[in-house]
Scaffold this active site. Structure first.
Site, PDB file in Angstrom:
ATOM      1  N   ASN A  13      -8.347   2.992   8.056  1.00 34.71           N
ATOM      2  CA  ASN A  13      -9.372   2.921   9.168  1.00 34.71           C
ATOM      3  C   ASN A  13      -9.409   1.374  10.083  1.00 34.71           C
ATOM      4  N   ARG A  20      -5.610   0.335  11.126  1.00 39.52           N
ATOM      5  CA  ARG A  20      -5.282   1.305  12.997  1.00 39.52           C
ATOM      6  C   ARG A  20      -6.556   0.082  14.245  1.00 39.52           C
ATOM      7  N   PHE A  67       0.966  -1.411   0.608  1.00 36.46           N
ATOM      8  CA  PHE A  67       0.128   0.436  -0.055  1.00 36.46           C
ATOM      9  C   PHE A  67       1.062   1.167  -0.037  1.00 36.46           C
ATOM     10  N   GLU A 117       0.666   4.897  10.739  1.00 36.05           N
ATOM     11  CA  GLU A 117      -0.959   4.175  11.205  1.00 36.05           C
ATOM     12  C   GLU A 117      -1.283   5.923  11.960  1.00 36.05           C
ATOM     13  N   THR A 139       0.794   9.594  13.296  1.00 35.81           N
ATOM     14  CA  THR A 139       1.685   8.668  14.855  1.00 35.81           C
ATOM     15  C   THR A 139       0.563   9.421  16.257  1.00 35.81           C
TER      16      THR A 139
HETATM   17  P1  TGC Z   1      -8.958  15.634   6.134  1.00 35.74           P
HETATM   18  O1  TGC Z   1      -9.587  16.428   5.676  1.00 35.74           O
HETATM   19  O2  TGC Z   1      -9.303  15.375   7.460  1.00 35.74           O
HETATM   20  O3  TGC Z   1      -9.996  14.282   5.924  1.00 35.74           O
HETATM   21  C1  TGC Z   1     -10.008  14.553   4.253  1.00 35.74           C
HETATM   22  C2  TGC Z   1     -11.105  13.488   4.269  1.00 35.74           C
HETATM   23  O4  TGC Z   1     -11.402  11.986   4.646  1.00 35.74           O
HETATM   24  C3  TGC Z   1     -12.144  10.980   5.539  1.00 35.74           C
HETATM   25  N1  TGC Z   1     -11.478  10.473   6.885  1.00 35.74           N
HETATM   26  C4  TGC Z   1     -11.516   9.684   6.722  1.00 35.74           C
HETATM   27  N2  TGC Z   1     -12.351   8.783   6.390  1.00 35.74           N
HETATM   28  C5  TGC Z   1     -12.328   7.468   6.634  1.00 35.74           C
HETATM   29  N3  TGC Z   1     -11.373   7.157   7.820  1.00 35.74           N
HETATM   30  C6  TGC Z   1     -10.802   8.212   8.226  1.00 35.74           C
HETATM   31  N4  TGC Z   1      -9.830   7.676   9.024  1.00 35.74           N
HETATM   32  C7  TGC Z   1     -10.487   9.126   7.637  1.00 35.74           C
HETATM   33  N5  TGC Z   1      -9.731  10.238   8.328  1.00 35.74           N
HETATM   34  C8  TGC Z   1     -10.278  10.800   7.169  1.00 35.74           C
HETATM   35  C9  TGC Z   1     -12.699  12.708   6.200  1.00 35.74           C
HETATM   36  O5  TGC Z   1     -13.812  13.304   6.567  1.00 35.74           O
HETATM   37  C10 TGC Z   1     -13.002  13.472   4.679  1.00 35.74           C
HETATM   38  O6  TGC Z   1     -13.769  13.331   3.361  1.00 35.74           O
HETATM   39  P2  TGC Z   1     -14.247  14.282   2.567  1.00 35.74           P
HETATM   40  O7  TGC Z   1     -15.805  13.589   2.265  1.00 35.74           O
HETATM   41  O8  TGC Z   1     -14.790  15.221   3.636  1.00 35.74           O
HETATM   42  O9  TGC Z   1     -13.408  14.339   1.762  1.00 35.74           O
HETATM   43  O10 TGC Z   1      -7.659  15.413   5.559  1.00 35.74           O
HETATM   44  P3  TGC Z   1      -6.717  16.236   6.688  1.00 35.74           P
HETATM   45  O11 TGC Z   1      -5.946  15.891   5.111  1.00 35.74           O
HETATM   46  O12 TGC Z   1      -7.373  17.197   7.399  1.00 35.74           O
HETATM   47  O13 TGC Z   1      -5.900  14.792   7.138  1.00 35.74           O
HETATM   48  C11 TGC Z   1      -6.272  14.228   8.121  1.00 35.74           C
HETATM   49  C12 TGC Z   1      -5.097  13.182   8.592  1.00 35.74           C
HETATM   50  C13 TGC Z   1      -4.029  13.713   9.518  1.00 35.74           C
HETATM   51  C14 TGC Z   1      -6.014  13.014  10.175  1.00 35.74           C
HETATM   52  C15 TGC Z   1      -5.119  12.490   7.971  1.00 35.74           C
HETATM   53  O14 TGC Z   1      -4.370  12.595   7.453  1.00 35.74           O
HETATM   54  C16 TGC Z   1      -4.053  11.144   8.634  1.00 35.74           C
HETATM   55  O15 TGC Z   1      -3.850  10.129   9.217  1.00 35.74           O
HETATM   56  N6  TGC Z   1      -2.855  11.423   8.438  1.00 35.74           N
HETATM   57  C17 TGC Z   1      -1.869  10.207   9.172  1.00 35.74           C
HETATM   58  C18 TGC Z   1      -1.371   9.739   8.137  1.00 35.74           C
HETATM   59  C19 TGC Z   1      -1.248   7.678   8.146  1.00 35.74           C
HETATM   60  O16 TGC Z   1      -1.912   7.654   8.794  1.00 35.74           O
HETATM   61  N7  TGC Z   1      -0.438   7.114   7.346  1.00 35.74           N
HETATM   62  C20 TGC Z   1      -0.526   5.559   6.941  1.00 35.74           C
HETATM   63  C21 TGC Z   1       0.494   5.113   6.192  1.00 35.74           C
HETATM   64  S1  TGC Z   1      -0.005   3.850   6.032  1.00 35.74           S
HETATM   65  C22 TGC Z   1       1.148   2.471   7.309  1.00 35.74           C
HETATM   66  O17 TGC Z   1       1.674   3.906   8.064  1.00 35.74           O
HETATM   67  C23 TGC Z   1       1.073   1.849   6.788  1.00 35.74           C
HETATM   68  S2  TGC Z   1       2.028   0.626   8.103  1.00 35.74           S
HETATM   69  C24 TGC Z   1       1.863  -1.236   8.096  1.00 35.74           C
HETATM   70  C25 TGC Z   1       1.114  -1.776   8.847  1.00 35.74           C
HETATM   71  O18 TGC Z   1      -0.466  -1.259   8.935  1.00 35.74           O
HETATM   72  O19 TGC Z   1       1.108  -2.469   9.632  1.00 35.74           O
HETATM   73  P1  FAD Z   2       6.166  13.127  10.021  1.00 37.78           P
HETATM   74  O1  FAD Z   2       4.661  13.092   9.392  1.00 37.78           O
HETATM   75  O2  FAD Z   2       7.173  13.975   8.635  1.00 37.78           O
HETATM   76  O3  FAD Z   2       6.315  13.304  11.514  1.00 37.78           O
HETATM   77  C1  FAD Z   2       7.222  13.777  12.209  1.00 37.78           C
HETATM   78  C2  FAD Z   2       7.157  13.908  12.916  1.00 37.78           C
HETATM   79  O4  FAD Z   2       6.258  15.345  13.403  1.00 37.78           O
HETATM   80  C3  FAD Z   2       6.326  13.016  13.983  1.00 37.78           C
HETATM   81  O5  FAD Z   2       6.666  13.003  15.251  1.00 37.78           O
HETATM   82  C4  FAD Z   2       4.550  13.716  14.006  1.00 37.78           C
HETATM   83  O6  FAD Z   2       3.945  12.968  15.187  1.00 37.78           O
HETATM   84  C5  FAD Z   2       5.501  15.550  14.509  1.00 37.78           C
HETATM   85  N1  FAD Z   2       3.975  15.986  13.662  1.00 37.78           N
HETATM   86  C6  FAD Z   2       3.353  15.921  12.308  1.00 37.78           C
HETATM   87  N2  FAD Z   2       2.321  16.591  12.084  1.00 37.78           N
HETATM   88  C7  FAD Z   2       2.323  17.469  12.956  1.00 37.78           C
HETATM   89  C8  FAD Z   2       1.622  19.013  13.389  1.00 37.78           C
HETATM   90  N3  FAD Z   2       0.463  19.334  12.917  1.00 37.78           N
HETATM   91  N4  FAD Z   2       1.981  18.693  14.810  1.00 37.78           N
HETATM   92  C9  FAD Z   2       2.729  19.079  15.539  1.00 37.78           C
HETATM   93  N5  FAD Z   2       3.528  17.960  15.044  1.00 37.78           N
HETATM   94  C10 FAD Z   2       3.464  16.884  13.791  1.00 37.78           C
HETATM   95  N6  FAD Z   2       2.887   3.944   4.800  1.00 37.78           N
HETATM   96  C11 FAD Z   2       2.056   3.126   3.698  1.00 37.78           C
HETATM   97  O7  FAD Z   2       2.132   4.830   3.297  1.00 37.78           O
HETATM   98  N7  FAD Z   2       2.497   2.489   3.820  1.00 37.78           N
HETATM   99  C12 FAD Z   2       3.270   1.255   4.342  1.00 37.78           C
HETATM  100  O8  FAD Z   2       2.788   0.127   4.342  1.00 37.78           O
HETATM  101  C13 FAD Z   2       3.772   1.592   5.681  1.00 37.78           C
HETATM  102  N8  FAD Z   2       5.042   0.780   6.442  1.00 37.78           N
HETATM  103  C14 FAD Z   2       5.509   1.530   7.224  1.00 37.78           C
HETATM  104  C15 FAD Z   2       6.164   0.582   7.673  1.00 37.78           C
HETATM  105  C16 FAD Z   2       7.697   1.164   8.928  1.00 37.78           C
HETATM  106  C17 FAD Z   2       8.425   0.663   9.264  1.00 37.78           C
HETATM  107  C18 FAD Z   2       7.733   2.495   8.495  1.00 37.78           C
HETATM  108  C19 FAD Z   2       8.354   3.374   9.760  1.00 37.78           C
HETATM  109  C20 FAD Z   2       6.264   3.399   8.342  1.00 37.78           C
HETATM  110  C21 FAD Z   2       5.150   2.964   7.508  1.00 37.78           C
HETATM  111  N9  FAD Z   2       4.440   3.648   6.733  1.00 37.78           N
HETATM  112  C22 FAD Z   2       4.238   3.310   5.766  1.00 37.78           C
HETATM  113  C23 FAD Z   2       4.969   5.522   6.700  1.00 37.78           C
HETATM  114  C24 FAD Z   2       4.591   5.602   7.874  1.00 37.78           C
HETATM  115  O9  FAD Z   2       2.727   5.829   7.990  1.00 37.78           O
HETATM  116  C25 FAD Z   2       4.403   7.034   8.441  1.00 37.78           C
HETATM  117  O10 FAD Z   2       5.713   7.171   8.955  1.00 37.78           O
HETATM  118  C26 FAD Z   2       4.282   8.615   9.329  1.00 37.78           C
HETATM  119  O11 FAD Z   2       2.849   8.117   8.715  1.00 37.78           O
HETATM  120  C27 FAD Z   2       3.986   8.897   9.649  1.00 37.78           C
HETATM  121  O12 FAD Z   2       4.749   9.949   9.077  1.00 37.78           O
HETATM  122  P2  FAD Z   2       6.214  10.607   8.266  1.00 37.78           P
HETATM  123  O13 FAD Z   2       7.581   9.689   8.655  1.00 37.78           O
HETATM  124  O14 FAD Z   2       6.370  11.178   7.416  1.00 37.78           O
HETATM  125  O15 FAD Z   2       6.955  11.664   9.809  1.00 37.78           O
END
Ligand code: TGC
Ligand code: FAD
Length: 388
Positions: free
Chosen positions: A245, A248, A133, A368, A370
């Site tokens: 979602n 997480r 992903f 997923e 921070t």
């Molecule tokens: P925002 O304006 O809040 O939302 C945009 C649109 O998305 C909807 N929405 C959601 N829908 C479903 N589930 C959620 N958790 C949702 N959160 C928001 C929201 O209602 C809106 O919809 P619409 O219809 O109005 O357009 O967006 P934003 O740009 O302000 O960002 C919000 C924020 C910071 C919470 C979001 O971008 C975020 O969650 N950031 C963290 C990114 C993250 O978690 N990345 C993970 C990458 S994948 C990964 O880490 C895999 S690790 C491997 C493993 O899982 O084991």
């Molecule tokens: P940043 O977003 O640069 O954050 C750096 C610091 O700033 C953090 O402490 C954060 O909390 C803080 N910060 C961010 N925003 C704010 C704010 N508004 N105010 C104050 N502090 C803030 N991603 C995928 O898409 N697919 C995957 O399969 C996937 N797998 C992963 C596997 C591993 C082992 C790791 C380490 C990461 C993976 N990720 C994946 C990425 C992961 O989701 C990101 O690392 C994570 O979302 C944080 O993004 P970043 O690393 O760019 O940190």
């Protein structure tokens, strides 16, 4: 009346017989087939190639999906319990299952055409095919809406260019879910991308001091052409966030497995370890640590149970999932750090699990969303004000 320390509030009894059966079969597999080896895999930095099929064989992949697609039609809670059992061994192994089930099979099932579902889901469920992903980029992690990856429609095809970083299973995958901004609309779109397409490459990140039994990669997409039919039927960042979602949710359950493993290890260790002529377990401060660890696991288990039932009623509001992900990861990290401390010098070797879990959980607190991101999701829910 005696109390089972590992199920202090009898949360187990709240699950159905089917859910417990699924959980028990995964537990047996994990404890006999994975636990004895996972310390070595972690140290060597490998995710053995046959694990995908072995997870598939025990039905751990896409368990909530209908049987016609290789799932078991099981409850979300059953999925959560599977995550917990696998993370008892290692968070990196659970990551593989989370990504395959929640971040690859889920979006294909929810948003892809029937043809793509039939093509990919059964093979993803069996582990014959590995998925990844791609959302995060080198300069867009917490704020995925600022991504640089672009797509443009040319006739019946899309052309995708960009770099994705930190992608679990990236260099093992035959199929990638890739998120890119459309040049015309500026909206985020999702695509099913076969990784053998021209212009697609992946490079493993080898410098991790965490999640070492998991493959993490950088993806490069250089003018990768996919049929328009490979586009997911969802527009905007909400498509990607809806997948998060699901993942997480699994993490909120999963990390309790890592915490349980650390607690089990620490309680066994302090029972035998002599200090000042007595077992470590007889010391008040040690008992205080154990009481805190048990409390965290017990509260986390109740939280996860309730979240599961809410999800099954369609009430898994993202802020509810954020609360459970944030709090249960905090609890698990706290338990792992205390366990590592109680093991003294032995706590820094991978002959024991505590430091491996502790280091893995540093990643889980970051990916997923921070800890801070989930704090701000909750802050926004409470106040109505966006503090990102
Ligand atoms: P925002 O304006 O809040 O939302 C945009 C649109 O998305 C909807 N929405 C959601 N829908 C479903 N589930 C959620 N958790 C949702 N959160 C928001 C929201 O209602 C809106 O919809 P619409 O219809 O109005 O357009 O967006 P934003 O740009 O302000 O960002 C919000 C924020 C910071 C919470 C979001 O971008 C975020 O969650 N950031 C963290 C990114 C993250 O978690 N990345 C993970 C990458 S994948 C990964 O880490 C895999 S690790 C491997 C493993 O899982 O084991
Ligand atoms: P940043 O977003 O640069 O954050 C750096 C610091 O700033 C953090 O402490 C954060 O909390 C803080 N910060 C961010 N925003 C704010 C704010 N508004 N105010 C104050 N502090 C803030 N991603 C995928 O898409 N697919 C995957 O399969 C996937 N797998 C992963 C596997 C591993 C082992 C790791 C380490 C990461 C993976 N990720 C994946 C990425 C992961 O989701 C990101 O690392 C994570 O979302 C944080 O993004 P970043 O690393 O760019 O940190």
């Amino acid at each position: 009346m005696s109390i089972a320390i590992n199920d202090f509030y009898e949360v187990d009894a709240l699950y159905s017989q089917d859910e417990r059966m699924i959980r028990d079969s995964v537990r047996e597999f994990v404890r006999s087939e994975m636990l004895p080896h996972v310390g070595d895999w972690w140290l060597e930095g490998v995710f053995p190639t046959d694990l995908a099929r072995r997870f598939g064989a025990i039905g751990a992949l896409g368990v909530t999906l209908p049987e016609e697609y290789g799932g078991a039609g099981a409850s979300y809670s059953a999925y959560g319990l599977i995550c917990r059992e696998i993370e008892y061994a290692d968070s990196g192994l659970r990551s593989f299952v989370s990504v395959q089930s929640s971040l690859v099979m889920y979006p294909i099932h929810a948003y892809a055409s029937d043809a793509l579902k039939r093509e990919w889901l059964p093979r993803l469920a069996s582990g014959e095919v590995v998925g990844c992903f791609g959302l995060t980029e080198p300069d867009a992690g917490s704020d995925p809406g600022s991504m640089s990856t672009r797509c443009r429609k040319v006739g019946d095809e899309y052309v995708i260019t960009g770099v994705k970083r930190w992608i679990t299973s990236g260099s093992r995958a035959q199929v990638a879910i890739v998120w890119a901004k459309d040049d015309d609309s500026g909206k985020v779109l999702g695509f099913v991308v076969e990784t053998d397409r021209d212009g697609f490459s992946a490079v493993e990140i080898k410098t991790k001091a965490s999640m070492r039994a998991s493959v993490t990669s950088e993806l490069y997409l250089d003018e990768v052409v996919v049929p328009a039919a490979n586009r997911l039927d969802v527009v905007g960042l909400k498509g990607a966030l809806s997948c998060l979602n699901q993942a997480r949710f699994g993490i909120a359950f999963g990390v309790l497995g890592a915490a349980q493993a650390c607690f089990d290890e620490a309680t066994a260790y302090v029972a035998d370890r002599p200090v000042f002529g007595q077992p470590l377990a007889s010391k008040q401060i040690v008992q205080s640590h154990l009481a805190d660890m048990l409390s965290e696991i017990t509260k986390g288990s109740l939280l996860a149970y309730r979240l599961g039932r809410l999800k099954e009623e369609g009430k898994d509001h993202p802020a509810r999932v954020s609360l459970a992900k944030r709090d249960n990861v905090r609890s698990a990290l706290d338990v792992a750090r205390r366990a590592r401390d109680l093991l003294g010098g032995n706590g820094i070797t991978t002959e024991y699990g505590a430091i491996r879990h502790m280091l893995n959980l540093e990643t889980v607190a970051t990916y997923e969303g921070t800890d801070t991101v989930h704090t701000l999701v909750l802050g926004r829910e409470i106040t109505g004000l966006n503090a990102f």
